[in-house]
Design a protein around this motif. Structure first.
Motif, PDB file in Angstrom:
ATOM      1  N   LYS A   1       0.778  -0.963  -0.024  1.00 46.41           N
ATOM      2  CA  LYS A   1      -0.108   0.121  -0.171  1.00 46.41           C
ATOM      3  C   LYS A   1       0.462   1.463  -0.339  1.00 46.41           C
ATOM      4  CE  LYS A   1      -4.255  -1.691   1.766  1.00 46.41           C
ATOM      5  NZ  LYS A   1      -4.675  -0.867   1.871  1.00 46.41           N
ATOM      6  N   VAL A   2       1.831   1.521   0.733  1.00 43.03           N
ATOM      7  CA  VAL A   2       2.989   1.897   0.557  1.00 43.03           C
ATOM      8  C   VAL A   2       3.956   2.507  -0.656  1.00 43.03           C
ATOM      9  CG1 VAL A   2       2.298   2.848   3.167  1.00 43.03           C
ATOM     10  CG2 VAL A   2       4.032   1.419   2.258  1.00 43.03           C
ATOM     11  N   ASN A   3       4.615   1.495  -1.515  1.00 40.57           N
ATOM     12  CA  ASN A   3       5.577   1.709  -2.126  1.00 40.57           C
ATOM     13  C   ASN A   3       5.252   1.942  -2.790  1.00 40.57           C
ATOM     14  OD1 ASN A   3       6.985   0.190  -4.466  1.00 40.57           O
ATOM     15  ND2 ASN A   3       7.128  -2.032  -4.169  1.00 40.57           N
ATOM     16  N   PRO A   4       6.154   2.925  -3.346  1.00 37.46           N
ATOM     17  CA  PRO A   4       5.679   3.352  -4.594  1.00 37.46           C
ATOM     18  C   PRO A   4       5.400   3.085  -5.982  1.00 37.46           C
ATOM     19  CG  PRO A   4       7.393   4.789  -3.547  1.00 37.46           C
ATOM     20  CD  PRO A   4       7.373   3.419  -3.367  1.00 37.46           C
ATOM     21  N   ASN A   5       5.859   2.098  -6.140  1.00 37.06           N
ATOM     22  CA  ASN A   5       6.033   1.316  -7.233  1.00 37.06           C
ATOM     23  C   ASN A   5       4.670   0.229  -7.701  1.00 37.06           C
ATOM     24  OD1 ASN A   5       8.526   2.536  -7.997  1.00 37.06           O
ATOM     25  ND2 ASN A   5       9.601   1.179  -6.882  1.00 37.06           N
ATOM     26  N   THR A   6       3.809   0.215  -6.367  1.00 37.60           N
ATOM     27  CA  THR A   6       2.885  -0.518  -6.380  1.00 37.60           C
ATOM     28  C   THR A   6       1.613  -0.171  -7.079  1.00 37.60           C
ATOM     29  OG1 THR A   6       3.476  -2.338  -5.236  1.00 37.60           O
ATOM     30  CG2 THR A   6       1.557  -2.413  -5.374  1.00 37.60           C
ATOM     31  N   GLU A   7       1.666  -0.914  -8.182  1.00 35.60           N
ATOM     32  CA  GLU A   7      -0.761   0.408  -8.662  1.00 35.60           C
ATOM     33  C   GLU A   7      -1.671  -1.371  -8.339  1.00 35.60           C
ATOM     34  OE1 GLU A   7      -0.219   2.638 -10.901  1.00 35.60           O
ATOM     35  OE2 GLU A   7       1.772   2.858 -10.950  1.00 35.60           O
ATOM     36  N   THR A   8      -1.153  -2.051  -7.294  1.00 41.04           N
ATOM     37  CA  THR A   8      -2.500  -2.977  -7.275  1.00 41.04           C
ATOM     38  C   THR A   8      -3.736  -1.774  -5.298  1.00 41.04           C
ATOM     39  OG1 THR A   8      -1.264  -3.921  -6.449  1.00 41.04           O
ATOM     40  CG2 THR A   8      -1.962  -4.393  -8.613  1.00 41.04           C
ATOM     41  N   HIS A   9      -2.344  -1.749  -4.919  1.00 42.35           N
ATOM     42  CA  HIS A   9      -2.656  -1.631  -3.923  1.00 42.35           C
ATOM     43  C   HIS A   9      -2.134   0.225  -3.109  1.00 42.35           C
ATOM     44  CE1 HIS A   9      -1.750  -5.637  -3.183  1.00 42.35           C
ATOM     45  NE2 HIS A   9      -2.536  -5.896  -2.292  1.00 42.35           N
ATOM     46  N   HIS A  10      -3.481   0.477  -2.458  1.00 44.36           N
ATOM     47  CA  HIS A  10      -2.985   2.112  -1.779  1.00 44.36           C
ATOM     48  C   HIS A  10      -4.061   2.102  -0.172  1.00 44.36           C
ATOM     49  CE1 HIS A  10      -2.315   2.899  -6.186  1.00 44.36           C
ATOM     50  NE2 HIS A  10      -3.417   2.490  -6.129  1.00 44.36           N
ATOM     51  N   LEU A  11      -3.354   3.052  -0.335  1.00 48.48           N
ATOM     52  CA  LEU A  11      -3.799   3.449   1.551  1.00 48.48           C
ATOM     53  C   LEU A  11      -4.960   4.482   1.330  1.00 48.48           C
ATOM     54  CD1 LEU A  11      -1.274   4.872   3.497  1.00 48.48           C
ATOM     55  CD2 LEU A  11      -2.262   3.210   4.065  1.00 48.48           C
TER      56      LEU A  11
END
Length: 154
Positions: free
Chosen positions: A36-46
């Motif tokens: 959720k906090v990884n800037p490179n992840t598109e699938t999870h967000h806070l």
């Protein structure tokens, strides 16, 4: 710092990182929080609620500061006045805090063209004068609290 970096740093700078925070936040696993906090992840967000809970749990408000900065705003701590629960005093200081932005806004506007005209200087003087009045009122209200510590207004 942008809000994505602020969220990442809030989690990873916390003692124990995502392992310590995930359970406290009600997130199933540290890996999910990391995503959720990884800037490179598109699938999870806070979510906004999760960001708020993260700030409350960590006491780290970089997300809030970054969000405010992104919109040319600021976030300030509200005053803690435990000795005197005078709501008029609290209202006065909050008004000064919010109206104080007028000085900054006016200055920014005044300096936009790189020079200060006579009219702009007069306008700024009026704003500063009003600020002096408000600060004098605040000083009087604070002194009243010292003189009457039992005074409680709602």
């Amino acid at each position: 710092m942008n809000i994505i970096d602020a969220a990442y740093n809030t989690v990873h700078d916390y003692p124990g990182g995502s392992s310590a925070l995930a359970t406290r936040m009600g997130i199933k696993s540290p890996a999910v929080l990391n995503s959720k906090v990884n800037p490179n992840t598109e699938t999870h967000h806070l979510t906004l609620a999760e960001a708020s809970k993260l700030m409350a749990l960590t006491g780290d408000y970089r997300i809030l500061q970054a969000l405010a900065a992104e919109h040319d705003k600021i976030a300030i701590d509200l005053p803690d006045i435990p000795e005197c629960r005078d709501m008029a005093l609290t209202d006065t200081i909050l008004c000064i805090g919010t109206k104080g932005g007028d000085v900054m806004s006016k200055f920014r506007e005044m300096m936009a063209d790189g020079r200060i005209t006579s009219g702009e200087a007069k306008d700024m003087s009026k704003i500063i004068h009003q600020m002096h009045i408000k600060l004098g009122q605040l000083d009087a209200e604070i002194q009243a609290c010292i003189e009457n510590p039992q005074k409680e207004k709602a």
